[in-house]
Every structure is written in C-alpha cells, then in structure tokens.
Design an enzyme around this catalytic site. Structure first.
Site, PDB file in Angstrom:
ATOM      1  N   ARG A  51      25.922  39.021   0.260  1.00 12.74           N
ATOM      2  CA  ARG A  51      26.929  39.157   1.329  1.00 12.74           C
ATOM      3  C   ARG A  51      28.250  38.528   0.898  1.00 12.74           C
ATOM      4  NH1 ARG A  51      26.947  35.235   4.872  1.00 12.74           N
ATOM      5  NH2 ARG A  51      24.743  35.311   5.399  1.00 12.74           N
ATOM      6  N   TYR A 103      45.937  55.384  15.139  1.00 14.07           N
ATOM      7  CA  TYR A 103      44.582  55.925  15.237  1.00 14.07           C
ATOM      8  C   TYR A 103      43.929  55.491  16.559  1.00 14.07           C
ATOM      9  CZ  TYR A 103      39.595  56.327  14.070  1.00 14.07           C
ATOM     10  OH  TYR A 103      38.258  56.614  14.083  1.00 14.07           O
ATOM     11  N   ASP A 181      48.339  50.585   8.055  1.00 16.11           N
ATOM     12  CA  ASP A 181      47.123  51.368   7.853  1.00 16.11           C
ATOM     13  C   ASP A 181      47.519  52.525   6.929  1.00 16.11           C
ATOM     14  OD1 ASP A 181      45.062  53.250   7.998  1.00 16.11           O
ATOM     15  OD2 ASP A 181      44.568  52.761  10.071  1.00 16.11           O
ATOM     16  N   LYS A 206      37.841  58.235   4.244  1.00 16.22           N
ATOM     17  CA  LYS A 206      38.677  59.428   4.160  1.00 16.22           C
ATOM     18  C   LYS A 206      38.974  59.767   2.695  1.00 16.22           C
ATOM     19  CE  LYS A 206      38.351  58.701   8.558  1.00 16.22           C
ATOM     20  NZ  LYS A 206      39.303  57.958   9.353  1.00 16.22           N
TER      21      LYS A 206
HETATM   22  C1  LIG Z   1      39.237  56.988  10.351  1.00 12.73           C
HETATM   23  C2  LIG Z   1      40.365  56.064  10.496  1.00 12.73           C
HETATM   24  C3  LIG Z   1      40.158  54.710  10.764  1.00 12.73           C
HETATM   25  C4  LIG Z   1      38.765  54.132  11.011  1.00 12.73           C
HETATM   26  O1  LIG Z   1      37.968  54.135   9.884  1.00 12.73           O
HETATM   27  P1  LIG Z   1      36.361  54.257   9.900  1.00 12.73           P
HETATM   28  O2  LIG Z   1      35.996  54.275   8.469  1.00 12.73           O
HETATM   29  O3  LIG Z   1      36.030  55.527  10.639  1.00 12.73           O
HETATM   30  O4  LIG Z   1      35.848  53.059  10.629  1.00 12.73           O
HETATM   31  C5  LIG Z   1      41.261  53.881  10.823  1.00 12.73           C
HETATM   32  N1  LIG Z   1      42.512  54.355  10.646  1.00 12.73           N
HETATM   33  C6  LIG Z   1      42.754  55.665  10.390  1.00 12.73           C
HETATM   34  C7  LIG Z   1      44.159  56.125  10.183  1.00 12.73           C
HETATM   35  C8  LIG Z   1      41.695  56.560  10.311  1.00 12.73           C
HETATM   36  O5  LIG Z   1      41.948  57.853  10.069  1.00 12.73           O
END
Ligand SMILES: *Cc1c(COP(=O)(O)O)cnc(C)c1O
Length: 389
Positions: A51, A103, A181, A206
C-alpha cells in the site's frame, strides 16, 4: 531519465527501463502485498508494504511524473480517489473556488461529500481568469479548473489564472493551490505544471489507459512539501492503484502520443462533418476558429483531444432516434478509448448537477458528447450520417 528527452521517448522509457536482475523489458506485475526486511527498520530495496509503495506503482508514477513535467506523481484507484487526495489538503472552513464547467463527479464530490466537513464551494460567475480572481476570498484554499472542460470543451487561460492566484494570500497567509484536471488533453497535449499550476489531476481511466479496460487516477506535483503531504494521505487512506492496473496503464501510456494524434485527427474530421449537417444545431469543438478562446489552443496546448459535443435538432425524441440509428458508436459513459463512444451528459456524466445548474451552463437535453476512437474517420462519419438522417 533525461528530462531533455522528447515526450514519445519518455512515454516508452521513463520509469520503465529493463529489470536489472532479469533483463525483462516490461515492468513486472508486482503481485506481493509485503516485502522481506533485513532487520528492524532495514528495508531491502526501499519497499516495505505494497500500500505504501510497490515496484509496479512506482514505475507508473515515475512515467506519469516525467510526462507531466512534474517531480512526483501519485497513482490512485480512480480519478475520483485522486481528486479526494487533493481535497484532503483542505481543513474545515476552507473554500474551493471553481467554475461551472467541471466534471459532474467532481461537482458531486465537492457538494455531497466535502460540504459536510464545513468545506464550501464558490463557483465563479464565468469561466474566466478575471471571474475566478473575483471569487477568491480569505477562505480560499484551492482553485479547481478544467480545460478543455467536460462536456462543452470550454477553454480557460491556465497561465493567466496562475498569475492572478500567485499574489493572493488567504487568511492563513497562504497562496491558494491551483489544481487543473488535465484528463481531457492528457499529458500529451497540455502540461499545466509548466503553466503555473500547483497540482495536475488525471482520470487515467480515459486517455492514459486508452483502452477502456481499467479505472485509475493520478496527481502530479513539483513541490516536495506538497508531495509529502499527498504521499502521506495516499498511504494513510489507501485508495491506491493495484499492480495489475498499474501495468495496464503503463502499457497504455506507451502508445499515448500515437493515439492522441489519431483521436485529434478524427475529431477535426467529425467536427467539420457535424457542422455541415442540417440536423445539427450547434457543434462544440475548440479547433474551430470561431470557438470562444480558440487562441488558447495554440497558446497552451499541443493538440486537441478527440472530443466533440453537439446539439441535435429537436428534443429527447431526436436524441433517442439518433442513438438507435448508430451501428459503430457505442452509447456508454467514459471517453478516451480506442473505440468511439458517445454519451448523453444530461442523464449520464452530468446527472449529478441540478437541472438549474445544467441549464445555466448549457447542458441541455439535446446535447450529445462524442469521444472519437482511433477507427477510420470515414466509417465514423458514415455511422453518424446514417443515424442523423
Ligand atoms: C472521468 C473523469 C473523472 C473521474 O475519473 P474516474 O476515473 O472515473 O474516477 C474526473 N475528471 C474528468 C474530467 C473525467 O472525465
């Protein structure tokens, strides 16, 4: 790894040189929860308990840090777990300043999870650096932004925000931390740390993973003290990225530059096509010269992700008929994979937003978000043309 190396080289080599013991050219999936010690306080190779740190995650964190021009990265079990680590820097009575275009899950995290700890959110009136600056208060500890935003691809000048936040001091006499982000552009097309951001966050689910087969998240920083605090939290709270998932992300990252080029190329083709179609009301794509703040693409990005949003003529009925007519595009949450996906933000990614909030920022029932895969653009266009007619 040499920091002068170019992105595509770092994607393949940073943090992933052959194993000195076996010569294996891939990072092993480190399936061990614990590591043998040589005596009290004597770690054999710097690892103690998986961890806290393990070879698979350390390799991935090294690669992601290099790609984002950061000193350190930390990988978490999801993008949301990564965001949570950042929010854990806050204390009761602190405030987050953000913009409306973020988001939906981040919005939900702010409002439904953190508000009960006495942490408040102030949404800037507009998605502009001026408006963010106006929203700063003596309680502001974090400024949270996203560019291009999800799902309308709104662009905001990151260096300009960094500049405006730089000289501001809250009541603890601290500069608010600027978080970007960076999920949409991926490290291939935008590096917010080089533009003055303090923390970059990613949903690795993504583009970084790129194959719709793993959930993951990362944060990247340049400041040692900040890294220590976040690293402490990562180990203490424990929502870490599992070794097999680290391997999948590592494998995905190696082709990130190639994939991004193709995603981008497809986005340009499809945005043009949609714009010329009579059943399409409006297309959102930062590559258009008349898109708001289009100049920021050249100023702060190296390319555009494969995302195009559009409003179809008509209401929910048209949307449903359009979805039913598609043969190639897959109706599903998420984005950034090799296969083309599409989603309906109102009922899916942004369902967590109250209707009034959605209306305010233009997320209407007839809005559709496309994530271009790496298929041949001609086939994607054929699919859209058939469904639109
Ligand atoms: C999908 C997404 C998230 C969240 O990520 P997860 O891996 O689904 O927890 C945060 N910010 C953006 C811009 C996203 O597209």
């Amino acid at each position: 790894m040499e920091t002068t190396m170019k992105f595509a080289t770092l994607a393949v080599h940073a943090g992933q040189r052959p194993d000195p013991q076996t010569g294996a050219v891939n990072i092993a999936v480190s399936l061990t929860s614990t590591f043998q010690m040589d005596g009290i306080g004597q770690l054999r190779n710097g690892f103690e308990y998986a961890r806290s740190d393990n070879p698979s995650r350390r390799a991935l964190e090294t690669t992601i840090a290099a790609l984002e021009h950061g000193k350190q990265a930390l990988c978490f079990a999801s993008g949301q777990a990564a965001s949570t680590a950042v929010l854990d820097l806050l204390e009761p009575n602190d405030e987050i300043v953000t913009t409306a275009n973020i988001y939906g899950g981040t919005y939900r995290l702010f409002h439904k999870v953190y508000q009960k700890y006495g942490i408040t959110v102030r949404v800037a009136d507009e998605t502009t650096p001026e408006s963010i600056q106006t929203a700063l208060s003596e309680r502001t500890a974090i400024v949270w932004t996203e560019s291009p935003s999800n799902p309308l691809l709104t662009l905001i000048d990151i260096a300009e925000i960094a500049e405006r936040v730089k000289n501001f001091r809250n009541k603890k006499n601290e500069k608010p931390l600027l978080i970007v982000d960076n999920t949409f552009p991926s490290p291939a097309f935008q590096n917010p740390l080089t533009l003055g951001a303090d923390i970059v966050s990613h949903s690795c689910t993504k583009y970084i993973g790129g194959h719709s087969d793993v959930i993951g998240g990362a944060i990247v920083v340049n400041d040692e003290t900040l890294w220590q605090r976040l690293k402490f939290y990562q180990n203490a709270a424990g929502a870490v990225q599992a070794p097999m998932d680290c391997y999948l992300l590592q494998r995905g990252l190696r082709t990130l530059p190639l994939r991004m080029k193709k995603h981008e190329e497809n986005a340009y083709r499809i945005a043009e096509f949609l714009r010329s179609h009579s059943n399409v009301e409006e297309v959102f794509f930062p590559g258009f010269e008349d898109f708001p703040n289009h100049h920021l693409v050249a100023k702060q990005m190296k390319g555009l992700p494969g995302i195009v949003s559009f409003k179809i003529r008509g209401g929910l009925n048209s949307v449903n008929r359009f979805f039913a007519g598609l043969k190639l595009f897959i109706l599903a949450e998420s984005l950034g994979g090799v296969e083309s996906l599409l989603c309906h933000p109102t009922s899916m990614t942004h369902a967590a937003l109250p209707e009034s909030e959605r209306q305010k920022i233009g997320i209407t029932d007839n809005l559709i978000r496309l994530s271009m895969g790496i298929e041949d653009a001609d086939d994607l266009i054929d699919d859209l043309r058939n469904a639109l007619s």
